[in-house]
Design a protein around this motif. Structure first.
Motif, PDB file in Angstrom:
ATOM      1  N   ARG A 292       0.786  -0.924  -0.108  1.00 35.47           N
ATOM      2  CA  ARG A 292      -0.016   0.070   0.048  1.00 35.47           C
ATOM      3  C   ARG A 292       0.939   0.985   0.000  1.00 35.47           C
ATOM      4  NH1 ARG A 292      -3.694  -0.326   4.618  1.00 35.47           N
ATOM      5  NH2 ARG A 292      -4.427  -2.272   3.645  1.00 35.47           N
ATOM      6  N   ASP A 293       0.616   1.995  -1.020  1.00 31.03           N
ATOM      7  CA  ASP A 293       1.599   3.237  -1.283  1.00 31.03           C
ATOM      8  C   ASP A 293       2.968   2.793  -1.310  1.00 31.03           C
ATOM      9  OD1 ASP A 293      -0.758   4.780  -0.751  1.00 31.03           O
ATOM     10  OD2 ASP A 293      -0.450   4.716   1.615  1.00 31.03           O
TER      11      ASP A 293
ATOM     12  N   ARG B 283       2.561  -4.210   2.966  1.00 32.06           N
ATOM     13  CA  ARG B 283       1.590  -4.562   4.279  1.00 32.06           C
ATOM     14  C   ARG B 283       1.520  -5.930   4.669  1.00 32.06           C
ATOM     15  NH1 ARG B 283      -2.012  -1.533   5.940  1.00 32.06           N
ATOM     16  NH2 ARG B 283      -1.223  -2.884   7.822  1.00 32.06           N
TER      17      ARG B 283
END
Ligand code: UD1
Ligand code: CA
Length: 465
Positions: free
Chosen positions: A145-146, A150
């Motif tokens: 994520r980004d 994660r």
């Protein structure tokens, strides 16, 4: 402190084998040997391995003892996270730990060094080795994520969107030892496979604000795991080409890599040519300017420069410069062939020294013998070394000439520059410069053949009437 832990708790059901997966051979040694060699090559303070219920100490104990590593047992394969928790005692203290898999033999030293550097420089709590592959099926997917990792989702637990991710988890990680030790207890087995996944630590550590980094392998082949016989063969082929590519880069010609098998410990000198259908295994060293093959099997042997060998089989032998072997020679353990010797077709040599410039060109057995320099061993010469109870030695001094089809009944000594008459059975020592001859004396009966034939013809014409 730098430790390496190798996971090998699974037996490898998909191999359909009585042999544990990590003891299946790749080229000339068990798969685990490549991983163990990588582990020790990294110069760690300690190495340990997690073994499973397949482990039979009687059969495999020697192997692990010889490697100077601790063994931890995982009695049931309840997952990679559970496997690590079986080695809790190994996770004491500070420093970093590398996790390797026993069934991932293609991993390169340089890749792990790069991962280790990133892990230390970025001060990561966990560093994951990842890869982008064409077909990610079966592997855990790296969910970001980004840009930040994660979690890792196992293939069995992934949804459609996650299944389309092509960045996969290699299963190879580095951890700060205390981080791994303190967080293993949070693993749960509430997933499709009912296993304690080590990969769940990613999400756990991320939530607890630990620092997770990734390093990507350049060549995804490196992280191929062996789960099936087909993968075993694929991995072996990749390993073979990797070894041969390196030899070729260093000036060795390999005429037909498709039919050539060379082990990873083998050393070959510049301008040596390896011809098709050749197998070079173990701790073998070959000098420069040799021609090896076609159809040669070499194991644990040392060859000098300019050796020519075709259609032959050699194990644990030493061969000096400019020797010719074959076609169809068999050299057995303990044989030492000195410079300029020729061993020809259908000659077997065992536990013997053959000194400079000597020749055994055809059809001989030379066992437990010392052969001096400039000796000629005629076709069909046999050293009768075995009397049914023990092996006896034959000694042939410099310059001797052994006539064809002689049997040298050991223990026996053939003196310097002596000659053995063809067809002899030699049971006593022959002094230097002498003729040794041991056979029935020839008798010529003049006209005997003619009169015998005439007699036979006469008998037949009587029968015919
Ligand atoms: C694992 C990873 C997956 C990754 C893949 C790469 C987990 C949960 N999944 O999956 O994300 O993409 O490797 O190859 O870690 N082992 C034990 N004890 C066990 C289970 C496994 O010691 O209880 C050992 C095996 O012997 C083997 C290694 O761990 O050496 C990997 O086990 P395996 O079952 O093959 O894991 P994968 O399903 O391939
Ligand atoms: Ca696997």
């Amino acid at each position: 402190m730098f430790k390496v832990l190798i996971l090998a708790g699974g037996i490898g059901k998909r191999m359909k084998s009585k042999i544990p997966k990590i003891f299946h051979n790749i080229i000339d040694k068990p798969m685990i040997e490549y991983v163990v060699k990588l582990a020790f090559g990294l110069n760690p303070d300690e190495v340990a391995i997690v073994l499973g219920k397949w482990y039979d100490e009687k059969r495999y104990g020697e192997y692990f003892k010889s490697k100077n590593m601790s063994i931890f047992m995982q009695s049931e394969p309840l997952g990679t996270g559970h496997a690590i928790s079986c080695a809790m005692d190994f996770l004491e203290g500070e420093g970093d730990i590398l996790i390797l898999y026993g069934d991932v033999p293609l991993l390169r030293f340089d890749t792990i060094e790069r991962m280790r550097r990133a892990h230390l420089e970025e001060k990561n709590d966990m560093t994951i080795l990842t890869a982008i592959v064409e077909d990610p099926a079966g592997y855990g997917r790296v969910v970001r994520r980004d840009g930040r990792v994660r979690m890792i989702v196992e293939d069995a637990d992934a949804n459609e969107e996650q299944k389309s991710i092509r960045e996969i988890n290699s299963g190879i990680y580095m951890f700060k030892i205390p981080v791994l030790r303190k967080n293993l207890k949070y693993l749960r087995n509430e997933n499709k496979q009912g296993e304690y996944y080590l990969t769940d630590l990613v999400e756990i550590l991320d939530e607890r604000k630990y620092k997770i980094g990734t390093v990507m392998v350049e060549d995804p082949d490196e992280i191929t795991g062996v789960n099936t016989r087909k993968q075993l063969v694929d991995v072996e082929r990749k390993m073979r080409y990797r070894i041969m590519d390196e030899l070729m880069e260093n000036g060795v010609t390999i005429e037909d890599p498709d039919t050539t098998f060379i082990g990873s410990e083998v050393k070959i000198g510049m301008d040596t040519i390896v011809k098709p259908m050749t197998f070079i295994f173990g701790d073998t060293e070959i000098g420069e300017d040799c021609v090896i093959g076609p159809n040669v099997f070499l194991e644990d042997s040392k060859l000098g420069k300019g050796v020519r060998m075709s259609f032959s089989h050699c194990q644990c032998v030493t061969i000096e410069d400019e020797v010719t072997i074959g076609p169809f020679s068999r050299l057995r353990p303990g044989t030492h062939i000195k410079k300029n010797v020729k061993i020809g077709n259908f000659v077997e040599v065992k536990n013997s020294i053959i000194s400079e410039n000597s020749r055994a060109s055809h059809l001989s057995y030379i066992g437990d013998a010392f052969v001096g320099k400039n000796v000629n061993i005629g076709a069909g010469t046999i050293t009768c070394n075995y009397d049914g109870f023990k092996k006896n030695r034959t000694e042939i001094e410099d310059g001797a000439f052994i006539g064809s089809n002689s049997s040298l009944v050991a223990p026996v000594k053939i003196g310097k520059d002596s000659i053995i008459g063809a067809g002899s059975v030699i049971t006593e020592d022959v002094p230097p410069d002498s003729l040794g001859i041991g056979r029935g004396r020839q008798v010529n009966k003049i006209g005997w053949a003619k009169s015998w034939r005439e007699k036979k013809r006469a008998e037949r014409s009587v029968e015919g009437e």
